[in-house]
Design a protein around this motif. Structure first.
Motif, PDB file in Angstrom:
ATOM      1  N   GLY A  51      -3.281   5.553  -4.701  1.00 17.14           N
ATOM      2  CA  GLY A  51      -1.885   5.768  -4.369  1.00 17.14           C
ATOM      3  C   GLY A  51      -0.988   4.836  -5.157  1.00 17.14           C
ATOM      4  N   GLU A  52       0.264   4.834  -4.782  1.00 14.43           N
ATOM      5  CA  GLU A  52       1.266   3.962  -5.380  1.00 14.43           C
ATOM      6  C   GLU A  52       1.981   3.233  -4.253  1.00 14.43           C
ATOM      7  OE1 GLU A  52       3.891   6.317  -7.762  1.00 14.43           O
ATOM      8  OE2 GLU A  52       2.265   7.094  -8.991  1.00 14.43           O
ATOM      9  N   TYR A  53       2.614   2.116  -4.590  1.00 13.97           N
ATOM     10  CA  TYR A  53       3.344   1.365  -3.576  1.00 13.97           C
ATOM     11  C   TYR A  53       4.627   0.793  -4.159  1.00 13.97           C
ATOM     12  CZ  TYR A  53       1.856  -3.038  -5.712  1.00 13.97           C
ATOM     13  OH  TYR A  53       1.666  -4.078  -6.578  1.00 13.97           O
ATOM     14  N   GLN A  54       5.548   0.525  -3.259  1.00 13.58           N
ATOM     15  CA  GLN A  54       6.809  -0.131  -3.598  1.00 13.58           C
ATOM     16  C   GLN A  54       7.115  -1.122  -2.487  1.00 13.58           C
ATOM     17  OE1 GLN A  54       9.538   3.126  -3.658  1.00 13.58           O
ATOM     18  NE2 GLN A  54       8.933   3.803  -5.702  1.00 13.58           N
ATOM     19  N   VAL A  55       7.698  -2.261  -2.853  1.00 11.78           N
ATOM     20  CA  VAL A  55       8.108  -3.259  -1.869  1.00 11.78           C
ATOM     21  C   VAL A  55       9.579  -3.564  -2.085  1.00 11.78           C
ATOM     22  CG1 VAL A  55       7.758  -5.593  -0.975  1.00 11.78           C
ATOM     23  CG2 VAL A  55       5.801  -4.284  -1.806  1.00 11.78           C
ATOM     24  N   ALA A  56      10.363  -3.477  -1.014  1.00  9.68           N
ATOM     25  CA  ALA A  56      11.782  -3.823  -1.059  1.00  9.68           C
ATOM     26  C   ALA A  56      12.175  -4.389   0.302  1.00  9.68           C
ATOM     27  CB  ALA A  56      12.627  -2.600  -1.392  1.00  9.68           C
ATOM     28  N   ASP A  57      12.778  -5.549   0.305  1.00  8.64           N
ATOM     29  CA  ASP A  57      13.253  -6.180   1.544  1.00  8.64           C
ATOM     30  C   ASP A  57      12.169  -6.258   2.610  1.00  8.64           C
ATOM     31  OD1 ASP A  57      15.822  -6.493   0.470  1.00  8.64           O
ATOM     32  OD2 ASP A  57      16.373  -4.465   1.091  1.00  8.64           O
ATOM     33  N   ARG A  58      10.997  -6.706   2.218  1.00  7.99           N
ATOM     34  CA  ARG A  58       9.852  -6.861   3.126  1.00  7.99           C
ATOM     35  C   ARG A  58       9.368  -5.553   3.735  1.00  7.99           C
ATOM     36  NH1 ARG A  58      10.123 -12.676   6.030  1.00  7.99           N
ATOM     37  NH2 ARG A  58      10.743 -13.813   4.199  1.00  7.99           N
ATOM     38  N   ASN A  59       9.669  -4.462   3.077  1.00 13.66           N
ATOM     39  CA  ASN A  59       9.187  -3.155   3.508  1.00 13.66           C
ATOM     40  C   ASN A  59       8.273  -2.598   2.423  1.00 13.66           C
ATOM     41  OD1 ASN A  59      10.633  -2.467   6.082  1.00 13.66           O
ATOM     42  ND2 ASN A  59      12.356  -3.032   4.771  1.00 13.66           N
ATOM     43  N   LEU A  60       7.091  -2.181   2.839  1.00  7.36           N
ATOM     44  CA  LEU A  60       6.110  -1.594   1.937  1.00  7.36           C
ATOM     45  C   LEU A  60       6.103  -0.090   2.149  1.00  7.36           C
ATOM     46  CD1 LEU A  60       3.530  -1.762   0.072  1.00  7.36           C
ATOM     47  CD2 LEU A  60       2.217  -1.996   2.195  1.00  7.36           C
ATOM     48  N   THR A  61       6.269   0.657   1.071  1.00  6.84           N
ATOM     49  CA  THR A  61       6.163   2.110   1.119  1.00  6.84           C
ATOM     50  C   THR A  61       4.954   2.503   0.282  1.00  6.84           C
ATOM     51  OG1 THR A  61       8.554   2.327   1.287  1.00  6.84           O
ATOM     52  CG2 THR A  61       7.337   4.298   0.648  1.00  6.84           C
ATOM     53  N   VAL A  62       4.055   3.270   0.880  1.00 11.61           N
ATOM     54  CA  VAL A  62       2.832   3.707   0.224  1.00 11.61           C
ATOM     55  C   VAL A  62       2.907   5.212   0.023  1.00 11.61           C
ATOM     56  CG1 VAL A  62       0.336   3.898   0.483  1.00 11.61           C
ATOM     57  CG2 VAL A  62       1.511   1.845   1.266  1.00 11.61           C
ATOM     58  N   LEU A  63       2.651   5.647  -1.210  1.00 11.58           N
ATOM     59  CA  LEU A  63       2.597   7.074  -1.544  1.00 11.58           C
ATOM     60  C   LEU A  63       1.158   7.393  -1.912  1.00 11.58           C
ATOM     61  CD1 LEU A  63       5.742   6.972  -3.839  1.00 11.58           C
ATOM     62  CD2 LEU A  63       5.644   7.838  -1.500  1.00 11.58           C
ATOM     63  N   LEU A  64       0.482   8.189  -1.081  1.00 11.78           N
ATOM     64  CA  LEU A  64      -0.937   8.471  -1.261  1.00 11.78           C
ATOM     65  C   LEU A  64      -1.168   9.698  -2.126  1.00 11.78           C
ATOM     66  CD1 LEU A  64      -2.014   7.726   2.399  1.00 11.78           C
ATOM     67  CD2 LEU A  64      -2.298   6.247   0.404  1.00 11.78           C
TER      68      LEU A  64
END
Length: 136
Positions: A80-93
């Motif tokens: 997958g891919e991930y992004q981090v912004a303002d202590r939030n992790l978003t995971v795209l599987l």
């Protein structure tokens, strides 16, 4: 003399150590790069809080510097891919049968990475996954 003491106190206040200067990692995309192993799960049954024993589980997430991730047993998907912004992790599987996007709030406890599910699988009573970095 009064101005001397006011200046001295201000100098001490501004030059004191910042607590965040000595953190083991940053809660940023660059700061979480490396391999992390799930060591503990914390949750609530609705009546009681509980924590699993703090021990290696074999469940890992590897955050790569290019924004990709590799997972072993955690997401039900290996890539997958991930992004981090303002202590939030978003995971795209990148697999079928799983919800393609998941979100977590990140926190640091000692030198551990704590992930609190946000969406789509939020814990009504609160829960978190506690990961320990096992290599860079």
């Amino acid at each position: 003399m009064r101005y001397f003491w006011i200046g001295f106190i201000c100098l001490i206040g501004f030059s004191s150590c910042d607590k965040e200067d000595n953190l083991p990692f940053d809660l940023t995309a660059e700061g979480i790069v490396g391999k992390w192993e799930l060591y503990q799960y914390q949750g609530n049954t609705g009546a009681d809080d509980y924590r699993t024993p703090y021990e290696p589980s074999g469940t890992t997430i590897t955050f790569l510097a290019n924004g990709k991730l590799k997972s072993e047993k955690f997401f039900g998907c290996t890539d997958g891919e991930y992004q981090v912004a303002d202590r939030n992790l978003t995971v795209l599987l990148d697999c079928e049968g799983e919800v393609p996007e998941k979100s977590y709030f990140l926190k640091m406890e000692n030198a551990d990475l704590v992930m609190h599910p946000k969406a789509p699988y939020m814990c009504i009573e609160g829960c978190s996954f506690i990961f320990k970095k096992i290599n860079s």
